[in-house]
Design an enzyme around this catalytic site. Structure first.
Site, PDB file in Angstrom:
ATOM      1  N   LEU A   2       0.812  -1.221   0.000  1.00  0.00           N
ATOM      2  CA  LEU A   2       0.000   0.000   0.000  1.00  0.00           C
ATOM      3  C   LEU A   2       0.843   1.268   0.000  1.00  0.00           C
ATOM      4  CD1 LEU A   2      -2.722  -1.058   2.594  1.00  0.00           C
ATOM      5  CD2 LEU A   2      -2.976  -0.912   0.124  1.00  0.00           C
ATOM      6  N   ARG A   3       2.166   1.121  -0.120  1.00  0.00           N
ATOM      7  CA  ARG A   3       3.009   2.327  -0.122  1.00  0.00           C
ATOM      8  C   ARG A   3       2.662   3.222  -1.309  1.00  0.00           C
ATOM      9  NH1 ARG A   3       7.678  -0.987   1.426  1.00  0.00           N
ATOM     10  NH2 ARG A   3       8.017  -0.718   3.660  1.00  0.00           N
ATOM     11  N   GLY A   4       2.353   2.622  -2.451  1.00  0.00           N
ATOM     12  CA  GLY A   4       2.013   3.419  -3.635  1.00  0.00           C
ATOM     13  C   GLY A   4       0.802   4.294  -3.402  1.00  0.00           C
TER      14      GLY A   4
END
Length: 418
Positions: free
Chosen positions: A356-358
Site C-alpha cells: 500500500l506504499r504506492g
C-alpha cells in the site's frame, strides 16, 4: 536496555554493575580521582541493588552570541553551491525534490538517468532552500522538542521529569553518504578515545544520527555495498537506528528523507531498497541545442565567479523558499476527496502494485503539490502529475515489455479517471 547519549558527539554512557576490587595501578589512580571503580577500562558507578542501568547527563546549554557569530562566519566560508533556481530543465526531478521538502513523509526520491545530467548538482543545490526546524540545542540527534517520535531517549526522559530544555532553530541538514563509508561511521560506534583516556563507555553517533530530521543523500546508490544497504533498510523501515556492539545497546531516532541518484547502466538497485524511495524521477540528456548552450554558458559563469553568479539568482531563490515555507504551513489544511482516493487505489490495484506504499505516497505527493500551488484541495491534474513518479518503480518488471513503466501508469490513470 537502550540509552541515548547526550548533547556532545561522544556523550557519556556509564553502566552500573556490582563493585569488585581492581589491582591495576592506572585504574586505582583513576578510581581515586573520579570516585568510580574501573573494570577492564570501563568506568562503573555502584548500584544500590546491583542492577545494570545507564546514566545519561543533560548538558545542553543555550548558544552564546559568540557561537552564533562563529556559525554565521562558517556559513559564509562554505563552498558555494549552484543555485537551485539556475538549474535549466529537469522539471520532473526538481518537482520531486520540492515535494519531499514540503512533506518529508513522502519518503524520498530515487533519481536515475544518464551521466552528466546534473543529478548531484540539483540535489546539492537544494541546501539553500531547506527550511528551518526547531531542535533541542546541543542534542546530537536533532531531537524535536514537540514530537516524542523524533526525540532521543535522553530528551524524552528529561521532558517527563519536567525539565525545561533549551530550544534552537537550525536549517534542515543534508548529509552525504559516501560509497566507501564503513558501517561504524554510518551507524555510530563506541568512542575508543574516551574509553582509553577516561575509562568510560561513550557512544560516538554516526551519519544516521546527524541525518535525523534531515536529508541523507547517496550518490551512485546502485553501487552501495550490500551491508550498508541493509543498514539503510533497517533505519528506513523503523525510523530508529539500533547499535549493538562492544557491550553497549543504543537506539536513537533516524527519520530522514532518503535521496539517491545513479546511472542505470552501472547496475540495478536492490528491489527492497528501491521500494523504500517514495518517488522515482527519470532524468534524460537535454537534446535541444539552445538549451544545451544555455546550460554551458550558465555553468561557465558560475565557475568564473560563484558569488556573483549566486547573487543574480538571490531574488528567485528567496521567492522559491517563501513558496516552500508557505506550502509547508498550509499542507495540513489541504483536502483530497474520497472519490479521488478511491480512484488512486483503483489505479494501484489494476497495475498490480504490491503493498500500500504506492497509495499512501500518491496521496501525500498530490496534497504537497496542491499546497505548492497555493490551493487547499487536490485536483485530478495534481494526481496526474505525481502518480507516474510514485508508482513507476513499484511495478513488476516484465523483461518482454518494451514500453516505459511511467507510460503504463499514465495510460491506466486516464483509463480510471476518464
Amino acid at each position: 536496555m537502550a540509552g541515548l547519549l547526550g548533547p556532545s558527539p561522544a556523550a557519556l554512557l556509564t553502566s552500573t554493575l556490582p563493585c569488585t576490587s581492581s589491582s591495576n595501578s592506572k585504574a586505582s589512580f583513576l578510581s581515586s580521582t573520579t570516585g568510580k571503580k574501573f573494570y577492564g577500562g570501563i568506568g562503573i558507578l555502584p548500584s544500590k541493588k546491583g542492577r545494570s542501568h545507564f546514566h545519561v547527563a543533560n548538558v545542553a546549554t543555550e548558544a552564546t552570541p559568540t557561537e552564533k557569530a562563529q556559525r554565521v562566519a562558517a556559513k559564509g566560508n562554505q563552498r558555494p553551491v549552484y543555485p537551485f533556481a539556475a538549474i535549466v530543465g529537469q522539471d520532473e526531478m526538481k518537482l520531486c525534490l520540492l515535494l519531499n521538502v514540503i512533506d518529508p513523509k513522502i519518503g524520498g526520491v530515487m533519481i536515475m538517468g544518464d551521466r552528466g545530467t546534473g543529478k548531484s548538482t540539483t540535489v546539492r543545490s537544494l541546501v539553500d532552500l531547506l527550511p528551518e526546524i526547531k531542535v533541542v540545542y546541543g542534542d546530537p540527534f536533532n531531537s524535536d522538542p514537540e514530537d516524542p517520535e523524533s526525540m532521543g531517549m535522553e530528551v524524552r526522559e528529561s521532558i517527563l521529569r519536567g525539565e525545561e530544555l533549551p530550544v534552537a532553530t537550525t536549517k534542515i541538514t543534508m548529509v552525504d553518504l559516501p560509497l566507501g563509508a564503513t558501517e561504524d561511521r554510518v551507524c555510530g560506534t563506541i568512542d575508543i578515545e574516551k574509553a582509553l583516556t577516561e575509562g568510560v563507555k561513550a557512544f560516538e553517533p554516526g551519519l544516521l544520527a546527524k541525518a535525523n530530521r534531515g536529508i541523507l543523500y547517496v550518490d551512485e546508490v546502485n553501487l552501495l555495498d550490500d551491508h550498508l544497504v541493509d543498514v539503510l533498510l533497517d533505519s528506513a523501515a523503523s525510523g530508529w537506528n539500533t547499535v549493538e556492539r562492544e557491550g553497549i545497546s543504543i537506539s536513537h531516532p533516524a527519520r530522514f528523507i532518503l535521496i539517491g541518484s545513479g546511472n542505470p547502466e552501472e547496475g540495478e538497485l536492490r528491489p527492497q531498497l528501491l521500494d523504500r524511495f517514495g518517488m522515482h524521477a527519470q532524468v534524460g540528456t537535454v537534446r535541444d541545442a539552445e538549451l544545451r548552450v544555455k546550460i554551458v554558458e550558465e555553468r561557465a559563469r558560475f565557475d568564473q565567479n560563484p558569488k556573483e553568479f549566486r547573487t543574480t539568482y538571490e531574488e528567485e531563490q528567496q521567492k522559491l523558499q517563501d513558496q516552500i515555507d508557505s506550502a509547508r504551513s498550509a499542507l495540513s489544511s489541504v483536502q483530497i476527496d474520497r472519490e479521488l482516493r478511491v480512484k488512486i487505489s483503483k489505479v494501484c490495484a489494476e497495475l498490480n502494485v504490491d503493498g500500500l506504499r504506492g497509495d499512501i505516497v500518491t496521496n501525500r505527493a498530490a496534497k504537497a503539490l496542491a499546497a505548492l500551488k497555493g490551493r487547499d484541495t487536490v485536483s485530478a491534474e495534481d494526481i496526474a502529475t505525481v502518480i507516474p513518479n510514485c508508482l513507476r518503480h513499484r511495478l513488476r518488471k516484465d523483461p518482454l515489455e518494451s514500453i516505459d513503466s511511467g507510460l503504463l501508469v499514465i495510460e491506466k490513470f486516464y483509463e480510471v479517471f476518464s
